[in-house]
Enzyme design. Structure first.
Site, mmCIF file in Angstrom:
data_model
loop_
_atom_site.group_PDB
_atom_site.id
_atom_site.type_symbol
_atom_site.label_atom_id
_atom_site.label_comp_id
_atom_site.label_asym_id
_atom_site.label_seq_id
_atom_site.Cartn_x
_atom_site.Cartn_y
_atom_site.Cartn_z
ATOM 1 N N GLY A 1 -4.943 31.442 67.722
ATOM 2 C CA GLY A 1 -5.752 29.968 67.347
ATOM 3 C C GLY A 1 -6.700 30.301 66.547
ATOM 4 O O GLY A 1 -6.902 31.439 66.069
ATOM 5 N N GLY A 2 -7.631 29.455 66.319
ATOM 6 C CA GLY A 2 -8.627 29.525 65.311
ATOM 7 C C GLY A 2 -9.830 30.779 65.680
ATOM 8 O O GLY A 2 -10.081 31.635 64.795
ATOM 9 N N GLY B 1 -9.085 33.548 67.616
ATOM 10 C CA GLY B 1 -8.252 34.897 67.659
ATOM 11 C C GLY B 1 -8.240 35.438 66.028
ATOM 12 O O GLY B 1 -8.456 36.387 65.685
ATOM 13 N N PHE C 1 -19.287 11.141 64.176
ATOM 14 C CA PHE C 1 -18.836 11.478 65.330
ATOM 15 C C PHE C 1 -19.625 11.314 66.776
ATOM 16 O O PHE C 1 -20.770 11.283 66.401
ATOM 17 C CB PHE C 1 -18.370 12.871 65.314
ATOM 18 C CG PHE C 1 -17.006 13.102 65.322
ATOM 19 C CD1 PHE C 1 -16.051 13.095 63.999
ATOM 20 C CD2 PHE C 1 -16.460 13.579 66.376
ATOM 21 C CE1 PHE C 1 -14.838 13.214 64.333
ATOM 22 C CE2 PHE C 1 -14.949 13.903 66.643
ATOM 23 C CZ PHE C 1 -14.286 13.564 65.406
ATOM 24 N N ASP D 1 -3.561 30.998 80.636
ATOM 25 C CA ASP D 1 -3.273 32.358 80.876
ATOM 26 C C ASP D 1 -4.184 33.413 80.990
ATOM 27 O O ASP D 1 -4.504 34.215 81.952
ATOM 28 C CB ASP D 1 -2.015 32.916 80.204
ATOM 29 C CG ASP D 1 -0.759 31.661 80.259
ATOM 30 O OD1 ASP D 1 -0.261 31.414 81.120
ATOM 31 O OD2 ASP D 1 -0.345 31.377 79.029
ATOM 32 N N GLN E 1 -13.241 18.356 80.307
ATOM 33 C CA GLN E 1 -13.595 17.246 79.456
ATOM 34 C C GLN E 1 -12.083 16.232 79.406
ATOM 35 O O GLN E 1 -10.960 16.609 79.031
ATOM 36 C CB GLN E 1 -13.927 17.499 78.166
ATOM 37 C CG GLN E 1 -14.081 16.021 77.071
ATOM 38 C CD GLN E 1 -14.669 16.661 75.917
ATOM 39 O OE1 GLN E 1 -14.143 16.870 74.888
ATOM 40 N NE2 GLN E 1 -16.141 16.226 75.552
ATOM 41 N N HIS F 1 -10.941 13.302 77.049
ATOM 42 C CA HIS F 1 -11.093 12.428 75.527
ATOM 43 C C HIS F 1 -10.843 11.283 76.020
ATOM 44 O O HIS F 1 -9.749 10.657 76.371
ATOM 45 C CB HIS F 1 -10.285 13.186 74.844
ATOM 46 C CG HIS F 1 -10.772 12.580 73.255
ATOM 47 N ND1 HIS F 1 -10.459 11.481 72.882
ATOM 48 C CD2 HIS F 1 -11.121 13.301 72.257
ATOM 49 C CE1 HIS F 1 -10.766 11.244 71.681
ATOM 50 N NE2 HIS F 1 -11.442 12.421 71.278
ATOM 51 N N LEU G 1 -3.542 12.749 71.386
ATOM 52 C CA LEU G 1 -4.843 12.550 71.146
ATOM 53 C C LEU G 1 -5.159 11.516 70.128
ATOM 54 O O LEU G 1 -4.403 11.643 68.827
ATOM 55 C CB LEU G 1 -5.687 13.752 70.438
ATOM 56 C CG LEU G 1 -6.942 13.940 70.046
ATOM 57 C CD1 LEU G 1 -7.907 13.576 71.271
ATOM 58 C CD2 LEU G 1 -7.489 15.384 69.467
ATOM 59 N N GLU H 1 -11.753 10.940 67.467
ATOM 60 C CA GLU H 1 -13.048 10.172 67.609
ATOM 61 C C GLU H 1 -13.286 9.506 66.263
ATOM 62 O O GLU H 1 -14.067 8.806 66.004
ATOM 63 C CB GLU H 1 -14.069 11.177 68.093
ATOM 64 C CG GLU H 1 -15.153 10.730 68.854
ATOM 65 C CD GLU H 1 -15.710 11.763 69.581
ATOM 66 O OE1 GLU H 1 -15.262 12.387 70.511
ATOM 67 O OE2 GLU H 1 -17.120 11.968 69.228
ATOM 68 N N ARG I 1 -18.076 11.840 74.833
ATOM 69 C CA ARG I 1 -16.864 11.593 75.617
ATOM 70 C C ARG I 1 -16.647 11.373 76.968
ATOM 71 O O ARG I 1 -16.184 10.150 77.428
ATOM 72 C CB ARG I 1 -15.888 12.961 75.252
ATOM 73 C CG ARG I 1 -15.535 12.852 73.719
ATOM 74 C CD ARG I 1 -14.760 14.170 73.294
ATOM 75 N NE ARG I 1 -14.355 14.064 71.846
ATOM 76 C CZ ARG I 1 -13.937 15.125 71.280
ATOM 77 N NH1 ARG I 1 -13.722 16.316 71.998
ATOM 78 N NH2 ARG I 1 -13.602 15.129 69.996
ATOM 79 N N HIS J 1 -8.567 17.013 77.723
ATOM 80 C CA HIS J 1 -8.668 17.468 76.443
ATOM 81 C C HIS J 1 -9.215 18.790 76.512
ATOM 82 O O HIS J 1 -8.713 19.781 75.595
ATOM 83 C CB HIS J 1 -9.448 16.476 75.847
ATOM 84 C CG HIS J 1 -9.648 16.834 74.540
ATOM 85 N ND1 HIS J 1 -8.577 16.814 73.439
ATOM 86 C CD2 HIS J 1 -10.755 16.845 73.563
ATOM 87 C CE1 HIS J 1 -8.969 16.914 72.302
ATOM 88 N NE2 HIS J 1 -10.279 17.109 72.120
ATOM 89 N N GLU K 1 -11.886 28.401 73.268
ATOM 90 C CA GLU K 1 -11.975 27.380 74.541
ATOM 91 C C GLU K 1 -11.842 28.256 75.561
ATOM 92 O O GLU K 1 -12.281 27.995 76.798
ATOM 93 C CB GLU K 1 -10.654 26.225 74.492
ATOM 94 C CG GLU K 1 -10.846 25.453 75.292
ATOM 95 C CD GLU K 1 -9.900 24.320 75.484
ATOM 96 O OE1 GLU K 1 -9.136 23.988 74.233
ATOM 97 O OE2 GLU K 1 -9.666 23.550 76.468
ATOM 98 N N ARG L 1 -18.704 18.670 76.172
ATOM 99 C CA ARG L 1 -18.536 19.045 74.734
ATOM 100 C C ARG L 1 -18.645 17.891 73.746
ATOM 101 O O ARG L 1 -18.045 16.952 74.195
ATOM 102 C CB ARG L 1 -17.372 19.772 74.489
ATOM 103 C CG ARG L 1 -17.169 20.394 72.951
ATOM 104 C CD ARG L 1 -16.188 21.150 72.572
ATOM 105 N NE ARG L 1 -14.725 20.784 72.720
ATOM 106 C CZ ARG L 1 -14.236 19.819 71.899
ATOM 107 N NH1 ARG L 1 -14.859 19.283 70.819
ATOM 108 N NH2 ARG L 1 -13.067 19.381 72.211
ATOM 109 N N LEU M 1 -14.161 23.234 66.951
ATOM 110 C CA LEU M 1 -13.815 24.009 65.725
ATOM 111 C C LEU M 1 -14.763 24.782 65.452
ATOM 112 O O LEU M 1 -14.600 25.889 64.760
ATOM 113 C CB LEU M 1 -13.264 23.021 64.922
ATOM 114 C CG LEU M 1 -11.960 22.183 64.993
ATOM 115 C CD1 LEU M 1 -11.372 21.554 63.626
ATOM 116 C CD2 LEU M 1 -10.712 23.292 65.216
#
Lengths: 235, 586
Positions: B13-14, B16, B115, B223, B242, B244, B254, B257, B288, B357, B388, B399, B405
């Protein structure tokens, strides 16, 4: 309501050939095809194999052939299918089956890598700010950037069916994403890559790609813009 | 098979991918992931990534840091938060330079929108004046996470990063306080692979799948966090999970927001815009945790809308935004409402309910992503975590939207840099014994054990009960019951029959291993929640409804290895820099 699923199954450790198996079970019209596959896997046959992750049409894992049409299992609801008849589920065509609905997608990814799917910018970037780009120019990229690499388009294309070497609509769409990015300097390099008999010219504007795209991308239009760019270049 | 790498990153993901981009070319780097990289859950993030760029209006990183600290309900570590918010503008500009497509302002700069929880003082000369919503979230329509993930993956292709896709992490090798590598299962063949590495980074994502209604992908089973816990290392602040506020009703998908950032309003059965009551100043753009509680409170007070299946929902009204805003700014999420609920958002309200979420808690790290060995600050040599799965802690008890992100790109990069620094002198240390034995034994046992239990059945019970007993509102009775239930599930786990015995894409087996991880994660969340006798951020105890700073302004550390099968709990103080705790009103 009761529904019947007919699924093309293949376990390379047991089966010589892929074969169909039928499952009849209680379902609701708001269930997705993915929900149904989970129901079969979790309640009837744990060995059924398919890819999935986000389950709402964003990750692109579960492209498959549903009643003969390429689509995402998680974005296809039973109410949109004729549930009175058997629902047929097969893996996407034109790729080697590894197990059940799981395909070897190596070739699909290789073609995506071939178009250099990353921004190539040779001029120095402003040190502390973004490069400016008009919202109009940015939005020209958005539709192509929606692509989730599910392979529904490429495997729906008759040109793919008849020629394994055809680069395919997904890779061409990715080429568009960068060729038309005002920040990119490698349009010519990419146009050279697709300007081959097995490249863009094997697209015969059949429109299957558009019909099968779960993100409703007008892929043929994007390819036509690349063709225009190529013709302009030759003049 | 044994692989040797300088660094192995788990998770594509982002966090890594951003870390992988940062590893200098001279070092060998592998990224392993249980899905093909672009299928990672980062891709589902919608609304934006925030930074005080001041492209739309004046803003400052200090405003952002203040909001993040307050949003965290004063549980976030302020040194880490300052680093993140100060680094945010650079991180966003860097993404633009990498090629990420953004929506733009009239001047061609990166566009920003409002936001939840992101504010600035009304009077710029008076930091204590009333705080109003600010346009801080940088976005690309409502596909910000999708294009960020694509861009980071594209940059990895450019850098020739080695990927091992559809490899499933089964063991983490820590010997003598040093991380030496990991074991993974090649899902296509069931072959066991040993990755021998000088440095390992976990960027394994969250665990929303322990709850029944969740926005998380099926792969979100925690994991990485579970393997850390199983290795005898602590997890931090697991009770802070959290919800959402706006998941699609029944499904949990989702609805960003951004829908409220663009002007969407929550309405109850009387069509009242009820957020005015709960957060008079920022209303629907409250953080949230508060909006989720407000929604459940409305439903409990009989002001929910009765759905066809007997459950209640709340309406998200977007009709007044007009077709143009809906089609241009939030096309994806309104598409979900059409596809899955058959609702036309330009004409009718979207039925929503809170959805599990995001994990604020996770693997404890310092702000350089080094994994903590204990609650005293000692680190595990060669082991890093970001995104995360990690708890830095920049999100504390709750959060703020768009900060995840940001977290992944800021700390993914910091991790990459720290690893590169470590590799300058690091040596590959031999294993004490064959580390793959444990995985082999586990898999053999799982495939040979038989009984009348099914993975899917236990998982569904766990998810439903976590929702009911350890969700948005919690109390001693429910949490105690949940603790008993988890113990029962763990016993029943031993009677699961894995139906699929094949070695090709045995996803039945993988799901069964995931369930063991989910049970450990659920245990750590529930025990943390039972232990924390106060309410803070997303952790709301009906029997202890107040925040108790003197007693509880501290991080929970939980270890699996307590006495009598019980986890052990200890604490770590919150790091404070310049923001004094105050009552959290919006």
């Amino acid at each position: 309501m009761e529904v019947t699923f007919k699924i093309l199954r293949y376990n390379p450790e047991k089966d010589k050939e892929p074969h169909y198996e039928q499952y009849r079970f209680e379902a609701h019209e708001n269930m997705t095809v993915l929900d149904c596959l989970h129901k079969i896997k979790w309640e009837h046959d744990g060995s059924l194999a398919f890819r999935r992750s986000c389950a709402h049409g964003v990750c692109g894992s579960d492209g498959m052939r549903i009643n003969g049409k390429n689509h995402l299992a998680c974005s296809t609801l039973l109410k949109d299918l004729n549930t009175k008849d058997t629902i047929t589920i097969e893996p996407l065509p034109s790729m080697p089956i590894v197990k059940d609905l799981i395909l070897d997608m190596t070739d699909f990814y290789e073609k995506y890598y071939a178009v250099k799917p990353y921004l190539i910018n040779k001029s120095p970037v402003p040190p502390d700010s973004e490069r400016l780009q008009s919202n109009e120019d940015a939005e020209k990229l958005f539709e192509s950037a929606k692509c989730i690499l599910c392979a529904c388009c490429t495997t729906s294309c008759p040109s793919t069916w008849s020629n394994d070497n055809y680069i395919g609509p997904a890779a061409l769409l990715k080429a568009y994403r960068f060729v038309f990015d005002t920040r990119d300097d490698a349009a010519d390099e990419r146009l050279d890559i697709i300007d081959t008999p097995d490249g863009i010219w094997r697209c015969h504007t059949i429109f299957n790609c558009i019909e099968s795209c779960p993100k409703e991308i007008n892929i043929t239009w994007h390819i036509s813009q690349l063709k225009k760019e190529l013709s302009n270049r030759e003049l | 098979m044994i692989h040797k790498f300088d660094v192995v990153i788990v998770g594509a993901g982002g966090a890594g991918l951003r870390a992988a981009v940062e590893i200098p070319k001279g070092y060998s780097c592998a990224v392993i992931s249980k899905v093909f990289p672009t299928r990672s859950h980062t891709g589902t993030a919608q609304g934006g990534v925030c930074a005080a760029l001041s492209n739309e209006e004046d803003d400052s990183w200090l405003n952002h840091a203040f909001d993040t600290v307050k949003g965290s309900d004063y549980l976030g570590d302020q040194d880490a938060i300052e680093i993140m918010c100060q680094d945010a503008p650079r991180a966003i500009i860097e993404l633009e330079h990498m090629g990420m497509p953004f929506s733009r302002t009239k001047e061609g700069k990166i566009a920003q929108r409002k936001f939840g929880g992101h504010t600035k003082p009304e009077d710029p000369n008076d930091p204590n004046s009333r705080r109003l919503p600010v346009q801080r979230a940088c976005y690309s329509a409502d596909r910000t996470g999708h294009v960020m993930l694509q861009t980071l993956y594209e940059n990895c292709i450019k850098n020739n990063v080695n990927f091992f896709s559809e490899y499933y992490l089964t063991d983490l090798i820590i010997e003598d306080g040093t991380c030496k590598g990991l074991i993974a299962l090649d899902m296509a063949t069931s072959e066991i692979h040993t990755f021998h590495a000088k440095a390992v980074m976990f960027a394994t994502g969250g665990y929303g799948r322990v709850y029944r209604i969740t926005s998380n992908a099926h792969v979100g089973t925690g994991d990485g966090c579970a393997l850390v816990y199983q290795a005898g290392l602590p997890l931090e602040d697991m009770e802070f999970y959290q919800f959402h506020p706006t998941g699609l009703w029944r499904l949990g998908i989702l609805v960003s927001e951004a829908a409220r950032g663009e002007g969407g309003i929550l309405r109850n059965s009387a069509n009242e815009p009820f957020m005015e009551v709960y957060a008079p100043t920022v209303k629907d753009l409250a953080p949230r945790d508060m909006v989720s509680r407000a929604i459940i409170s409305e439903i409990r007070a009989g002001r929910g809308i009765l759905g066809s299946d007997g459950t209640y929902y709340i309406n998200l009204d977007l009709t007044h935004l007009g077709k143009k805003v809906i089609d241009e700014k939030i096309p994806e999420i309104t598409g979900f409402a059409r596809t899955y609920l058959g609702v036309e958002p330009t004409k009718e309200s979207v039925p929503i309910q809170p959805t599990a979420h995001y994990a604020m808690g996770g693997i404890p790290t310092n702000y350089d992503t080094e994994v903590l060995y204990d609650n005293k600050g000692k680190t595990v040599t060669g082991f890093y975590a970001a995104g995360e799965c990690a708890c830095v802690s920049v999100h504390g008890g709750n959060r703020l939207g768009t900060n995840s992100l940001l977290d992944i790109v800021v700390f993914g990069r910091r991790g990459g840099k720290k690893i590169a620094e470590f590799l300058e002198t690091a040596k590959q240390i031999d294993f004490n014994s064959d580390p793959s034995e444990k995985t082999k034994e586990k898999l053999t046992n799982l495939l040979s054990q038989s009984g009348n239990e099914k993975t899917a059945v236990i998982r569904r019970e766990l998810q439903q009960n976590m929702m009911d007993k350890c969700g948005i509102f919690r109390n001693e009775t429910d949490l105690t019951e949940m603790k008993q239930l988890i113990m029962q599930y763990k016993e029943r786990y031993n009677n699961i029959t894995v139906q699929d015995k094949s070695s090709v894409f045995n996803t039945d087996l993988v799901e069964t291993i995931e369930l063991a991880n989910m049970l450990d994660i659920a245990e750590s969340i529930n025990d943390g929640a039972l232990n924390r006798k106060e309410s803070r951020g997303a952790h709301m105890r009906e029997d202890f409804p107040k925040r108790e700073d003197e007693k509880w302004m501290k991080h929970t550390f939980i270890w699996k290895d307590g006495s009598g099968g019980n986890p052990r709990i200890d604490y770590k103080p919150v790091i404070k820099t310049r923001f004094e705790p105050m009552e959290r009103k919006y």
